[in-house]
Enzyme design. Structure first.
Site, PDB file in Angstrom:
ATOM      1  CB  ALA A 182     -52.151  -2.240  37.997  1.00  0.00           C
ATOM      2  CD  GLU A 232     -50.956  -5.736  44.628  1.00  0.00           C
ATOM      3  OE1 GLU A 232     -51.240  -6.557  45.536  1.00  0.00           O
ATOM      4  OE2 GLU A 232     -51.671  -4.776  44.344  1.00  0.00           O
ATOM      5  N   GLY A 288     -54.823  -3.586  42.243  1.00  0.00           N
ATOM      6  CA  GLY A 288     -55.314  -2.221  42.018  1.00  0.00           C
ATOM      7  C   GLY A 288     -56.835  -2.115  42.097  1.00  0.00           C
ATOM      8  CD  GLU A 333     -53.302  -1.107  45.478  1.00  0.00           C
ATOM      9  OE1 GLU A 333     -53.260  -1.320  44.245  1.00  0.00           O
ATOM     10  OE2 GLU A 333     -52.281  -0.875  46.148  1.00  0.00           O
TER      11      GLU A 333
HETATM   12  C1  HXC Z   1     -53.903  -7.451  32.450  1.00  0.00           C
HETATM   13  C2  HXC Z   1     -55.558  -8.985  32.789  1.00  0.00           C
HETATM   14  C3  HXC Z   1     -55.500  -8.776  34.179  1.00  0.00           C
HETATM   15  C4  HXC Z   1     -54.577  -7.801  34.667  1.00  0.00           C
HETATM   16  C5  HXC Z   1     -56.992 -10.283  33.791  1.00  0.00           C
HETATM   17  N1  HXC Z   1     -56.494  -9.934  32.594  1.00  0.00           N
HETATM   18  N2  HXC Z   1     -56.413  -9.586  34.775  1.00  0.00           N
HETATM   19  N3  HXC Z   1     -54.768  -8.337  31.932  1.00  0.00           N
HETATM   20  N4  HXC Z   1     -53.799  -7.178  33.758  1.00  0.00           N
HETATM   21  N5  HXC Z   1     -54.485  -7.495  35.959  1.00  0.00           N
HETATM   22  C6  HXC Z   1     -56.864 -10.462  31.278  1.00  0.00           C
HETATM   23  C7  HXC Z   1     -56.319 -11.871  31.063  1.00  0.00           C
HETATM   24  O1  HXC Z   1     -54.977 -11.819  30.655  1.00  0.00           O
HETATM   25  C8  HXC Z   1     -57.229 -12.369  29.974  1.00  0.00           C
HETATM   26  O2  HXC Z   1     -56.836 -11.813  28.750  1.00  0.00           O
HETATM   27  C9  HXC Z   1     -58.565 -11.732  30.343  1.00  0.00           C
HETATM   28  O3  HXC Z   1     -58.274 -10.622  31.197  1.00  0.00           O
HETATM   29  C10 HXC Z   1     -59.467 -12.674  31.107  1.00  0.00           C
HETATM   30  O4  HXC Z   1     -58.752 -13.169  32.213  1.00  0.00           O
HETATM   31  P1  HXC Z   1     -58.587 -14.738  32.532  1.00  0.00           P
HETATM   32  O5  HXC Z   1     -57.363 -14.877  33.357  1.00  0.00           O
HETATM   33  O6  HXC Z   1     -58.710 -15.551  31.282  1.00  0.00           O
HETATM   34  O7  HXC Z   1     -59.890 -14.972  33.433  1.00  0.00           O
HETATM   35  P2  HXC Z   1     -60.081 -16.052  34.585  1.00  0.00           P
HETATM   36  O8  HXC Z   1     -59.493 -17.377  34.171  1.00  0.00           O
HETATM   37  O9  HXC Z   1     -61.530 -16.006  34.944  1.00  0.00           O
HETATM   38  O10 HXC Z   1     -59.211 -15.523  35.816  1.00  0.00           O
HETATM   39  C11 HXC Z   1     -59.568 -14.347  36.445  1.00  0.00           C
HETATM   40  C12 HXC Z   1     -58.409 -13.864  37.374  1.00  0.00           C
HETATM   41  C13 HXC Z   1     -57.116 -13.765  36.568  1.00  0.00           C
HETATM   42  C14 HXC Z   1     -58.244 -14.856  38.538  1.00  0.00           C
HETATM   43  C15 HXC Z   1     -58.834 -12.497  37.952  1.00  0.00           C
HETATM   44  O11 HXC Z   1     -57.375 -13.023  35.363  1.00  0.00           O
HETATM   45  C16 HXC Z   1     -56.004 -13.091  37.284  1.00  0.00           C
HETATM   46  O12 HXC Z   1     -55.369 -13.687  38.151  1.00  0.00           O
HETATM   47  N6  HXC Z   1     -55.716 -11.828  36.944  1.00  0.00           N
HETATM   48  C17 HXC Z   1     -54.624 -11.089  37.525  1.00  0.00           C
HETATM   49  C18 HXC Z   1     -54.992 -10.632  38.912  1.00  0.00           C
HETATM   50  C19 HXC Z   1     -53.853  -9.868  39.578  1.00  0.00           C
HETATM   51  O13 HXC Z   1     -52.759 -10.464  39.806  1.00  0.00           O
HETATM   52  N7  HXC Z   1     -54.057  -8.578  39.876  1.00  0.00           N
HETATM   53  C20 HXC Z   1     -53.066  -7.753  40.484  1.00  0.00           C
HETATM   54  C21 HXC Z   1     -52.264  -7.069  39.412  1.00  0.00           C
HETATM   55  S1  HXC Z   1     -50.919  -6.129  40.078  1.00  0.00           S
HETATM   56  P3  HXC Z   1     -56.779 -12.704  27.389  1.00  0.00           P
HETATM   57  O14 HXC Z   1     -56.224 -11.747  26.370  1.00  0.00           O
HETATM   58  O15 HXC Z   1     -55.902 -13.878  27.705  1.00  0.00           O
HETATM   59  O16 HXC Z   1     -58.206 -13.085  27.157  1.00  0.00           O
HETATM   60  C22 HXC Z   1     -51.661  -4.722  40.624  1.00  0.00           C
HETATM   61  C23 HXC Z   1     -50.709  -3.703  41.151  1.00  0.00           C
HETATM   62  C24 HXC Z   1     -51.384  -2.424  41.572  1.00  0.00           C
HETATM   63  O17 HXC Z   1     -52.832  -4.539  40.573  1.00  0.00           O
HETATM   64  C25 HXC Z   1     -50.401  -1.299  41.793  1.00  0.00           C
HETATM   65  C26 HXC Z   1     -49.737  -0.819  40.566  1.00  0.00           C
HETATM   66  C27 HXC Z   1     -48.867   0.391  40.760  1.00  0.00           C
END
Ligand code: HXC
Length: 259
Positions: free
Chosen positions: A65, A133, A110, A113
């Site tokens: 998400a 999360e 997400g 999921e």
């Molecule tokens: C918003 C995101 C994102 C996310 C990546 N990006 N994941 N933006 N939400 N979940 C964006 C980054 O900010 C970045 O933007 C661009 O995508 C590229 O990502 P990088 O981090 O530069 O890439 P990389 O170094 O290859 O790392 C990949 C990654 C990392 C390991 C997947 O992006 C990451 O850890 N993402 C978050 C993963 C996560 O925690 N997901 C769970 C979210 S909570 P810019 O602008 O800097 O280029 C969830 C809850 C669900 O899902 C339920 C909700 C109700």
């Protein structure tokens, strides 16, 4: 069908639904969720599509998400956002048509999921899975605590969710989270070959079977067997049952017609 954050293509009765927000690794913001809901509804109504492959553009399937959008939410807004995603994913799960997730890269939070709301998961060797999360101060919120536990068992689900570990596709296959792992270049062809096999079968039978498995797995075995009996019985009211069994007796390939 035009969407801001998704594309839909149709090939040989297979719908290919691609989340297309690669700059943010296909993170699910409200726009993506709304597009996804509309796309799933359109696919459900489209008589040209029997099976759907869901994938992501670029190096991610879906990296979760959208954290930027969630960052400043209050409790009510968080709950509403989670509930909306759950509602959209449930539409996929309850769709009459089978969904195959072709997991090309990160399927985190997400994204994992979303993959779990599909019927079958095929993963590239590059794919990564996890529910990170708790490292962000939240729990899974699009039914990850429920679907992961149902797919891999409560012990493994608790381990993955509590540790926020990110696992490889091979590990995901080992625990039953994915059906198959293939080389990145073979991913779409593997998903399409599986979809083609499904398309070649009687579509009402496939849909009844999906319904029986879904509904049956959510209830006790006695009730579940009645669900199967009813759907099995209904098959005998279809042209495809007559065709399928006649073709067997006549030693020829069946020509199924019901969609
Ligand atoms: C918003 C995101 C994102 C996310 C990546 N990006 N994941 N933006 N939400 N979940 C964006 C980054 O900010 C970045 O933007 C661009 O995508 C590229 O990502 P990088 O981090 O530069 O890439 P990389 O170094 O290859 O790392 C990949 C990654 C990392 C390991 C997947 O992006 C990451 O850890 N993402 C978050 C993963 C996560 O925690 N997901 C769970 C979210 S909570 P810019 O602008 O800097 O280029 C969830 C809850 C669900 O899902 C339920 C909700 C109700």
């Amino acid at each position: 069908m035009q969407f801001e954050t998704l594309t839909i293509a149709i090939e040989n009765r297979i719908g290919i639904l691609t989340v297309n927000r690669p700059k943010a690794l296909n993170a699910l913001n409200s726009q993506v969720l709304e597009d996804l809901e509309k796309a799933v509804e359109a696919i459900e109504a489209n008589k040209e599509i029997d099976v759907v492959i869901l994938t992501g553009e670029g190096k991610a399937f879906v990296a979760g998400a959208d954290i930027t959008e969630m960052k400043d939410m209050n409790a009510d807004e968080g709950r509403t956002f989670g509930a909306y995603g759950m509602h959209v994913f449930r539409k996929i799960e309850l769709s009459s048509k089978p969904y195959i997730a072709a997991v090309n890269g990160f399927a985190l939070g997400g994204g994992c999921e979303l993959a779990m709301s599909c019927d079958i998961r095929v993963a590239s060797e590059k794919a990564k899975f996890g529910q990170p999360e708790v490292g962000l101060g939240i729990t899974p919120g699009f039914a990850g605590t429920q679907r992961l536990a149902r797919l891999v068992g409560t012990g493994k689900a608790k381990e993955l969710i509590f540790t926020a570990d990110i696992i490889s596709a091979v590990e995901a296959e080992k625990i039953g989270l994915v059906n198959a792992v293939v080389a990145p270049d073979d991913l779409m062809q593997t998903a399409k070959t599986m979809a083609e096999k499904i398309v070649a079968n009687a579509q009402l039978s496939v849909r009844y079977a999906k319904s029986a498995i879904n509904r049956g797995s959510e209830t006790d075995i006695e009730t579940a067997m009645v669900i199967e009996q009813d759907l099995f019985g209904l098959c005998f009211a279809t042209e495809d049952q007559k065709e399928g069994m006649t073709a067997f007796v006549e030693k020829r390939a069946p020509k199924f017609v019901t969609r």
